[in-house]
Design a protein around this motif. Sequence first.
Motif, PDB file in Angstrom:
ATOM      1  N   LYS A   1     -39.341 -64.032 -85.245  1.00 11.71           N
ATOM      2  CA  LYS A   1     -40.583 -64.319 -85.968  1.00 11.71           C
ATOM      3  C   LYS A   1     -41.079 -63.129 -86.791  1.00 11.71           C
ATOM      4  O   LYS A   1     -42.100 -63.232 -87.463  1.00 11.71           O
ATOM      5  CB  LYS A   1     -41.675 -64.744 -84.976  1.00 11.71           C
ATOM      6  N   GLY A   2     -40.362 -62.004 -86.725  1.00 12.17           N
ATOM      7  CA  GLY A   2     -40.742 -60.887 -87.584  1.00 12.17           C
ATOM      8  C   GLY A   2     -41.064 -59.579 -86.885  1.00 12.17           C
ATOM      9  O   GLY A   2     -41.343 -58.577 -87.551  1.00 12.17           O
ATOM     10  N   ALA A   3     -41.053 -59.564 -85.555  1.00 12.57           N
ATOM     11  CA  ALA A   3     -41.312 -58.305 -84.837  1.00 12.57           C
ATOM     12  C   ALA A   3     -40.188 -57.312 -85.116  1.00 12.57           C
ATOM     13  O   ALA A   3     -39.021 -57.692 -85.256  1.00 12.57           O
ATOM     14  CB  ALA A   3     -41.431 -58.558 -83.343  1.00 12.57           C
ATOM     15  N   THR A   4     -40.544 -56.044 -85.192  1.00 12.84           N
ATOM     16  CA  THR A   4     -39.559 -54.998 -85.452  1.00 12.84           C
ATOM     17  C   THR A   4     -38.797 -54.611 -84.196  1.00 12.84           C
ATOM     18  O   THR A   4     -37.583 -54.390 -84.228  1.00 12.84           O
ATOM     19  CB  THR A   4     -40.251 -53.754 -86.036  1.00 12.84           C
ATOM     20  N   ASP A   5     -39.508 -54.556 -83.071  1.00 12.29           N
ATOM     21  CA  ASP A   5     -38.899 -54.108 -81.812  1.00 12.29           C
ATOM     22  C   ASP A   5     -39.819 -54.483 -80.660  1.00 12.29           C
ATOM     23  O   ASP A   5     -40.959 -54.919 -80.876  1.00 12.29           O
ATOM     24  CB  ASP A   5     -38.683 -52.590 -81.833  1.00 12.29           C
ATOM     25  N   TYR A   6     -39.328 -54.324 -79.454  1.00 13.80           N
ATOM     26  CA  TYR A   6     -40.175 -54.489 -78.276  1.00 13.80           C
ATOM     27  C   TYR A   6     -39.760 -53.453 -77.236  1.00 13.80           C
ATOM     28  O   TYR A   6     -38.589 -53.108 -77.113  1.00 13.80           O
ATOM     29  CB  TYR A   6     -40.075 -55.909 -77.702  1.00 13.80           C
ATOM     30  N   VAL A   7     -40.754 -52.942 -76.532  1.00 15.13           N
ATOM     31  CA  VAL A   7     -40.532 -51.925 -75.495  1.00 15.13           C
ATOM     32  C   VAL A   7     -41.273 -52.373 -74.242  1.00 15.13           C
ATOM     33  O   VAL A   7     -42.425 -52.801 -74.325  1.00 15.13           O
ATOM     34  CB  VAL A   7     -41.050 -50.535 -75.946  1.00 15.13           C
ATOM     35  N   LEU A   8     -40.611 -52.257 -73.107  1.00 17.30           N
ATOM     36  CA  LEU A   8     -41.230 -52.654 -71.843  1.00 17.30           C
ATOM     37  C   LEU A   8     -42.070 -51.514 -71.289  1.00 17.30           C
ATOM     38  O   LEU A   8     -41.634 -50.363 -71.261  1.00 17.30           O
ATOM     39  CB  LEU A   8     -40.158 -53.056 -70.830  1.00 17.30           C
ATOM     40  N   LYS A   9     -43.274 -51.838 -70.833  1.00 15.73           N
ATOM     41  CA  LYS A   9     -44.158 -50.817 -70.280  1.00 15.73           C
ATOM     42  C   LYS A   9     -43.574 -50.124 -69.047  1.00 15.73           C
ATOM     43  O   LYS A   9     -43.804 -48.918 -68.861  1.00 15.73           O
ATOM     44  CB  LYS A   9     -45.525 -51.432 -69.953  1.00 15.73           C
ATOM     45  N   PRO A  10     -42.847 -50.826 -68.192  1.00 13.71           N
ATOM     46  CA  PRO A  10     -42.244 -50.128 -67.049  1.00 13.71           C
ATOM     47  C   PRO A  10     -41.193 -49.097 -67.458  1.00 13.71           C
ATOM     48  O   PRO A  10     -40.843 -48.225 -66.665  1.00 13.71           O
ATOM     49  CB  PRO A  10     -41.601 -51.274 -66.242  1.00 13.71           C
ATOM     50  N   ARG A  11     -40.697 -49.187 -68.692  1.00 15.07           N
ATOM     51  CA  ARG A  11     -39.712 -48.223 -69.198  1.00 15.07           C
ATOM     52  C   ARG A  11     -40.166 -47.705 -70.566  1.00 15.07           C
ATOM     53  O   ARG A  11     -39.595 -48.029 -71.614  1.00 15.07           O
ATOM     54  CB  ARG A  11     -38.338 -48.893 -69.307  1.00 15.07           C
ATOM     55  N   PRO A  12     -41.208 -46.876 -70.562  1.00 15.03           N
ATOM     56  CA  PRO A  12     -41.830 -46.454 -71.835  1.00 15.03           C
ATOM     57  C   PRO A  12     -41.085 -45.346 -72.573  1.00 15.03           C
ATOM     58  O   PRO A  12     -41.510 -44.955 -73.664  1.00 15.03           O
ATOM     59  CB  PRO A  12     -43.205 -45.954 -71.384  1.00 15.03           C
ATOM     60  N   ALA A  13     -39.990 -44.850 -71.988  1.00 12.72           N
ATOM     61  CA  ALA A  13     -39.295 -43.718 -72.599  1.00 12.72           C
ATOM     62  C   ALA A  13     -38.799 -44.051 -74.006  1.00 12.72           C
ATOM     63  O   ALA A  13     -38.683 -43.157 -74.856  1.00 12.72           O
ATOM     64  CB  ALA A  13     -38.129 -43.291 -71.712  1.00 12.72           C
ATOM     65  N   ARG A  14     -38.519 -45.316 -74.278  1.00 15.00           N
ATOM     66  CA  ARG A  14     -37.978 -45.708 -75.577  1.00 15.00           C
ATOM     67  C   ARG A  14     -39.064 -45.923 -76.629  1.00 15.00           C
ATOM     68  O   ARG A  14     -38.760 -46.167 -77.808  1.00 15.00           O
ATOM     69  CB  ARG A  14     -37.158 -46.995 -75.414  1.00 15.00           C
ATOM     70  N   LEU A  15     -40.321 -45.806 -76.225  1.00 12.71           N
ATOM     71  CA  LEU A  15     -41.421 -46.105 -77.145  1.00 12.71           C
ATOM     72  C   LEU A  15     -41.412 -45.201 -78.370  1.00 12.71           C
ATOM     73  O   LEU A  15     -41.524 -45.674 -79.505  1.00 12.71           O
ATOM     74  CB  LEU A  15     -42.767 -45.981 -76.420  1.00 12.71           C
TER      75      LEU A  15
END
Length: 207
Positions: A99-113
Amino acid sequence: MEQPVRILNLEDNPRDAELVQARLAAEGVACEIVCVQTGTDFAAALDQGGWALIISDFTLPAYDGMSALALAQTKRPDVPYIFFSGTVGEEAAIEALKKGATDYVLKPRPARLVSAVKRALQEGKERAERKQLEQQLRQAQKMEAIGQLAGGVAHDFNNVLTAIAGNAELLQEGFADGDSCYRSSRLMTHCGAISNRSRKLGNGPLR
């Protein structure tokens, strides 16, 4: 000094909002983060504009991330959109990307944010540069078309003036000095002289 980028953060949990701020600051990302918690405030912030990135939770008490994404795609389609959530599942994440989101990051694994934010900001910058170049190209093509049209008009105008001048000379040659028609032909010659001057102008900037 690099100007801080403006990031809109749709988040109802103050601790998670602070986490985003702390993570980006620790990695030296110069940014100004504005946090909103409701759909109304989110819509108002989109209308305000000036955002380089949107970071959004997926589930909120009175709103949801997919609705926010749809609104952002309508109002600010060029702004990258990252989901930062603890509740998004794999299927929902894939649907969000479609739908157009660029990315998603899980809060339990925030290192990739931080890496996700840096990549999204770079993509947004490149998209803006491409859009600017496309606008410049369209403007150049428009000016070229105008120049070609003007050149064509000047060419046709010169052809008409050449015919007028030539006919005036022929008329003058066919009459004696005392003939009334000769006086008329002198007038035509005068028109021919004007046409010659006009033709010279037509060979100027428009050609």
